[in-house]
Design a protein around this motif. Sequence first.
Motif, PDB file in Angstrom:
ATOM      1  N   MET A   1       1.147  -6.807  -6.366  1.00 15.76           N
ATOM      2  CA  MET A   1       2.386  -6.106  -6.083  1.00 15.76           C
ATOM      3  C   MET A   1       2.186  -4.591  -6.135  1.00 15.76           C
ATOM      4  O   MET A   1       2.686  -3.882  -5.275  1.00 15.76           O
ATOM      5  CB  MET A   1       3.452  -6.555  -7.096  1.00 15.76           C
ATOM      6  CG  MET A   1       4.751  -5.821  -6.979  1.00 15.76           C
ATOM      7  SD  MET A   1       5.530  -6.128  -5.398  1.00 15.76           S
ATOM      8  CE  MET A   1       6.909  -5.068  -5.511  1.00 15.76           C
TER       9      MET A   1
ATOM     10  N   ASP B   1      -0.300  -2.841  -5.445  1.00 13.61           N
ATOM     11  CA  ASP B   1      -1.060  -2.325  -4.314  1.00 13.61           C
ATOM     12  C   ASP B   1      -0.181  -2.052  -3.097  1.00 13.61           C
ATOM     13  O   ASP B   1      -0.543  -1.252  -2.241  1.00 13.61           O
ATOM     14  CB  ASP B   1      -2.159  -3.318  -3.916  1.00 13.61           C
ATOM     15  CG  ASP B   1      -3.203  -3.481  -5.004  1.00 13.61           C
ATOM     16  OD1 ASP B   1      -3.352  -2.543  -5.808  1.00 13.61           O
ATOM     17  OD2 ASP B   1      -3.841  -4.547  -5.057  1.00 13.61           O
ATOM     18  N   TRP B   2       0.963  -2.687  -3.013  1.00 15.07           N
ATOM     19  CA  TRP B   2       1.842  -2.520  -1.873  1.00 15.07           C
ATOM     20  C   TRP B   2       2.831  -1.370  -2.038  1.00 15.07           C
ATOM     21  O   TRP B   2       3.455  -0.950  -1.067  1.00 15.07           O
ATOM     22  CB  TRP B   2       2.615  -3.812  -1.619  1.00 15.07           C
ATOM     23  CG  TRP B   2       1.749  -4.845  -0.987  1.00 15.07           C
ATOM     24  CD1 TRP B   2       1.119  -5.867  -1.603  1.00 15.07           C
ATOM     25  CD2 TRP B   2       1.409  -4.934   0.386  1.00 15.07           C
ATOM     26  NE1 TRP B   2       0.403  -6.600  -0.710  1.00 15.07           N
ATOM     27  CE2 TRP B   2       0.568  -6.042   0.540  1.00 15.07           C
ATOM     28  CE3 TRP B   2       1.733  -4.183   1.512  1.00 15.07           C
ATOM     29  CZ2 TRP B   2       0.038  -6.412   1.767  1.00 15.07           C
ATOM     30  CZ3 TRP B   2       1.217  -4.563   2.733  1.00 15.07           C
ATOM     31  CH2 TRP B   2       0.379  -5.666   2.848  1.00 15.07           C
ATOM     32  N   VAL B   3       2.971  -0.859  -3.241  1.00 16.42           N
ATOM     33  CA  VAL B   3       3.949   0.206  -3.487  1.00 16.42           C
ATOM     34  C   VAL B   3       3.643   1.446  -2.638  1.00 16.42           C
ATOM     35  O   VAL B   3       4.544   1.963  -1.955  1.00 16.42           O
ATOM     36  CB  VAL B   3       4.036   0.537  -4.987  1.00 16.42           C
ATOM     37  CG1 VAL B   3       4.864   1.776  -5.226  1.00 16.42           C
ATOM     38  CG2 VAL B   3       4.613  -0.644  -5.742  1.00 16.42           C
TER      39      VAL B   3
ATOM     40  N   VAL C   1       2.014   1.655   0.161  1.00 14.75           N
ATOM     41  CA  VAL C   1       2.190   1.301   1.568  1.00 14.75           C
ATOM     42  C   VAL C   1       3.674   1.308   1.931  1.00 14.75           C
ATOM     43  O   VAL C   1       4.078   1.847   2.971  1.00 14.75           O
ATOM     44  CB  VAL C   1       1.568  -0.087   1.853  1.00 14.75           C
ATOM     45  CG1 VAL C   1       1.871  -0.545   3.268  1.00 14.75           C
ATOM     46  CG2 VAL C   1       0.071  -0.063   1.591  1.00 14.75           C
ATOM     47  N   ILE C   2       4.486   0.736   1.073  1.00 12.69           N
ATOM     48  CA  ILE C   2       5.930   0.697   1.334  1.00 12.69           C
ATOM     49  C   ILE C   2       6.518   2.108   1.306  1.00 12.69           C
ATOM     50  O   ILE C   2       7.313   2.479   2.177  1.00 12.69           O
ATOM     51  CB  ILE C   2       6.628  -0.227   0.315  1.00 12.69           C
ATOM     52  CG1 ILE C   2       6.196  -1.674   0.554  1.00 12.69           C
ATOM     53  CG2 ILE C   2       8.132  -0.089   0.402  1.00 12.69           C
ATOM     54  CD1 ILE C   2       6.622  -2.630  -0.533  1.00 12.69           C
TER      55      ILE C   2
ATOM     56  N   ALA D   1       5.392   4.032   4.468  1.00  9.47           N
ATOM     57  CA  ALA D   1       6.105   3.524   5.641  1.00  9.47           C
ATOM     58  C   ALA D   1       7.558   4.005   5.650  1.00  9.47           C
ATOM     59  O   ALA D   1       8.087   4.405   6.699  1.00  9.47           O
ATOM     60  CB  ALA D   1       6.049   2.002   5.670  1.00  9.47           C
TER      61      ALA D   1
END
Length: 77
Positions: A1, A3-5, A7-8, A11
């Motif tokens: 989870m 690792d996606w922070v 990226v989000i 974006a």
Amino acid sequence: MIDWVPVIFVAFKVLILATCMFFAVKWHYDQGNKGADRRTVLRAGGKVAGIFMLAILGLGLATFGLASMLGMDLRLP
């Protein structure tokens, strides 16, 4: 989870900046079609430049005031 922070967030930032740029370009294009006289445009530009300079000065003073209040060394080498 975790690792996606980033990226989000990146974006989301790109989406917001793209939306804002679209509306900024559209607004300037629409303003150009109105046919405002040159004097009004220059007066508005001067006001915006003056407000921007005052904002930069205020931010600088607030930054140095906060830094000195926190005990940071502000002397140049």
